[in-house]
Design an enzyme around this catalytic site. Structure first.
Site, PDB file in Angstrom:
ATOM      1  NE  ARG A 143       4.474  -1.807  19.216  1.00  0.00           N
ATOM      2  CZ  ARG A 143       5.121  -2.872  20.112  1.00  0.00           C
ATOM      3  NH1 ARG A 143       3.582  -4.218  19.638  1.00  0.00           N
ATOM      4  NH2 ARG A 143       4.820  -3.016  21.413  1.00  0.00           N
TER       5      ARG A 143
ATOM      6  NE  ARG B  81       1.126  -0.453  23.660  1.00  0.00           N
ATOM      7  CZ  ARG B  81       1.012  -0.738  22.457  1.00  0.00           C
ATOM      8  NH1 ARG B  81       0.994  -0.701  21.800  1.00  0.00           N
ATOM      9  NH2 ARG B  81       0.858  -2.738  23.231  1.00  0.00           N
TER      10      ARG B  81
ATOM     11  CG  ASN C  51      -2.044  -1.015   1.041  1.00  0.00           C
ATOM     12  OD1 ASN C  51      -3.174  -1.045   0.291  1.00  0.00           O
ATOM     13  ND2 ASN C  51      -1.905  -2.009   1.570  1.00  0.00           N
TER      14      ASN C  51
ATOM     15  CD  GLU D 164      -6.073  -6.438  -9.273  1.00  0.00           C
ATOM     16  OE1 GLU D 164      -6.669  -8.368  -8.676  1.00  0.00           O
ATOM     17  OE2 GLU D 164      -7.100  -6.402  -9.654  1.00  0.00           O
ATOM     18  CB  ALA D 165     -10.213  -3.021  -4.147  1.00  0.00           C
TER      19      ALA D 165
ATOM     20  CG  ASN E 114      -5.202   1.832   9.749  1.00  0.00           C
ATOM     21  OD1 ASN E 114      -4.380   1.901   8.826  1.00  0.00           O
ATOM     22  ND2 ASN E 114      -6.212   0.913  10.138  1.00  0.00           N
TER      23      ASN E 114
ATOM     24  CG  HIS F 250      -9.863  -3.130   8.603  1.00  0.00           C
ATOM     25  ND1 HIS F 250      -8.777  -3.408   9.645  1.00  0.00           N
ATOM     26  CD2 HIS F 250     -10.335  -3.333   8.684  1.00  0.00           C
ATOM     27  CE1 HIS F 250      -9.431  -4.823   9.752  1.00  0.00           C
ATOM     28  NE2 HIS F 250     -10.395  -4.472   9.246  1.00  0.00           N
TER      29      HIS F 250
ATOM     30  CG  ASP G  32      -9.057  -1.684  12.789  1.00  0.00           C
ATOM     31  OD1 ASP G  32      -8.075  -1.603  12.651  1.00  0.00           O
ATOM     32  OD2 ASP G  32      -9.117  -3.473  12.864  1.00  0.00           O
TER      33      ASP G  32
HETATM   34  C1  GRF Z   1      -2.845  -4.642   3.957  1.00  0.00           C
HETATM   35  O1  GRF Z   1      -3.756  -5.765   3.943  1.00  0.00           O
HETATM   36  C2  GRF Z   1      -3.769  -4.054   4.992  1.00  0.00           C
HETATM   37  O2  GRF Z   1      -5.135  -3.545   4.541  1.00  0.00           O
HETATM   38  C3  GRF Z   1      -3.929  -3.289   6.440  1.00  0.00           C
HETATM   39  O3  GRF Z   1      -2.515  -4.777   6.523  1.00  0.00           O
HETATM   40  C4  GRF Z   1      -1.437  -5.032   5.030  1.00  0.00           C
HETATM   41  C5  GRF Z   1      -0.896  -4.609   4.462  1.00  0.00           C
HETATM   42  O4  GRF Z   1      -0.036  -4.633   3.345  1.00  0.00           O
HETATM   43  N1  GRF Z   1      -4.082  -2.634   7.351  1.00  0.00           N
HETATM   44  P1  GRF Z   1       1.014  -4.204   2.292  1.00  0.00           P
HETATM   45  O5  GRF Z   1       1.833  -3.921   3.901  1.00  0.00           O
HETATM   46  O6  GRF Z   1      -0.250  -2.182   2.342  1.00  0.00           O
HETATM   47  O7  GRF Z   1       0.888  -4.737   1.634  1.00  0.00           O
END
Ligand code: GRF
Length: 219
Positions: free
Chosen positions: A94, A68, A17, A175-176, A110, A112, A148
């Site tokens: 984390r 933390r 990502n 992919e999406a 973020n 998810h 989340d």
């Molecule tokens: C992704 O599926 C994202 O939605 C989730 O962790 C995964 C990270 O994948 N939070 P990458 O490191 O971006 O390939």
């Protein structure tokens, strides 16, 4: 064009990502630039990918800190040193304290891999398959202290196919994700997505594209 927003990306792993954000931000008219990539895991594959793309990277190993809070202090310092305005978590594994999240309130997002608020937490694809949903998907949201949760900026729905395994579904959703995250960040950075309390208002939605998605298809 208004000044580009300065983005810091937080990762823990492979960084696919992250790579999609870096590549989108190379477009001259993209409203944001990636100024640094930080990882809590020094061995994260994504760090090398970011460095190869010419982005400043830093590993801040959480194991080197007693608490933390001390780890987050260092993370916060690195983000500020890079002049970061918006933090994009991309597979950052984390848990964050409420204090850190509040410091970046409405400025941290973020991705998810589920259609939130369904399937928060881990193993989303296996749980979606077990529940028998026909549409799975992914969500980009503003980070709140609860896991989340937070105002939703954008979502993508993905069909669940007969014979899907968690791995097959994960690949289709990923992919999406790679298209959704740059899109959502662009909406936020350009001001086309405006946070209004616990919801996000999207200005200028092309309503003629607002068609339902049927799965299985109607014909
Ligand atoms: C992704 O599926 C994202 O939605 C989730 O962790 C995964 C990270 O994948 N939070 P990458 O490191 O971006 O390939």
């Amino acid at each position: 064009m208004a000044a580009k927003k300065r983005i810091g990306i937080l990762i823990s792993g492979r960084g696919s990502n992250m790579a999609s954000l870096i590549s989108a931000a190379r477009e001259p008219d993209y409203p944001a630039e990636i100024v640094c990539v930080l990882s809590n895991r020094p061995a994260a594959e994504g760090l090398a990918r970011a460095a190869a793309a010419g982005i400043a990277t830093q590993a801040i190993d959480h194991k080197a800190f007693a608490t933390r809070e001390a780890f987050e202090e260092q993370l916060d310092a690195a983000l500020h040193a890079a002049g970061v305005e918006i933090v994009a978590c991309a597979g950052f594994m984390r848990k964050m304290t409420a204090g850190f999240v509040e410091r970046w309130r409405d400025r941290m997002l973020n991705i998810h891999p589920s259609l939130l608020p369904s399937f928060k937490g881990l193993d989303t694809h296996a749980r979606a398959l077990a529940a028998g949903v026909k549409l799975a998907g992914c969500t980009v949201h503003i980070v709140r202290p609860e896991l989340d949760a937070g105002p939703i900026i954008a979502q993508a729905a993905v069909p669940v196919l007969c014979g899907d395994t968690p791995e097959l579904l994960a690949a289709r959703v990923l992919e999406a994700e790679h298209l959704l995250y740059p899109h959502a960040l662009s909406l936020l950075a350009s001001g086309k997505a405006a946070i209004d309390g616990e919801r996000v208002k999207i200005v200028q939605v092309p309503v003629n594209q607002a068609k339902p998605l049927y799965w299985p298809p109607l014909k």
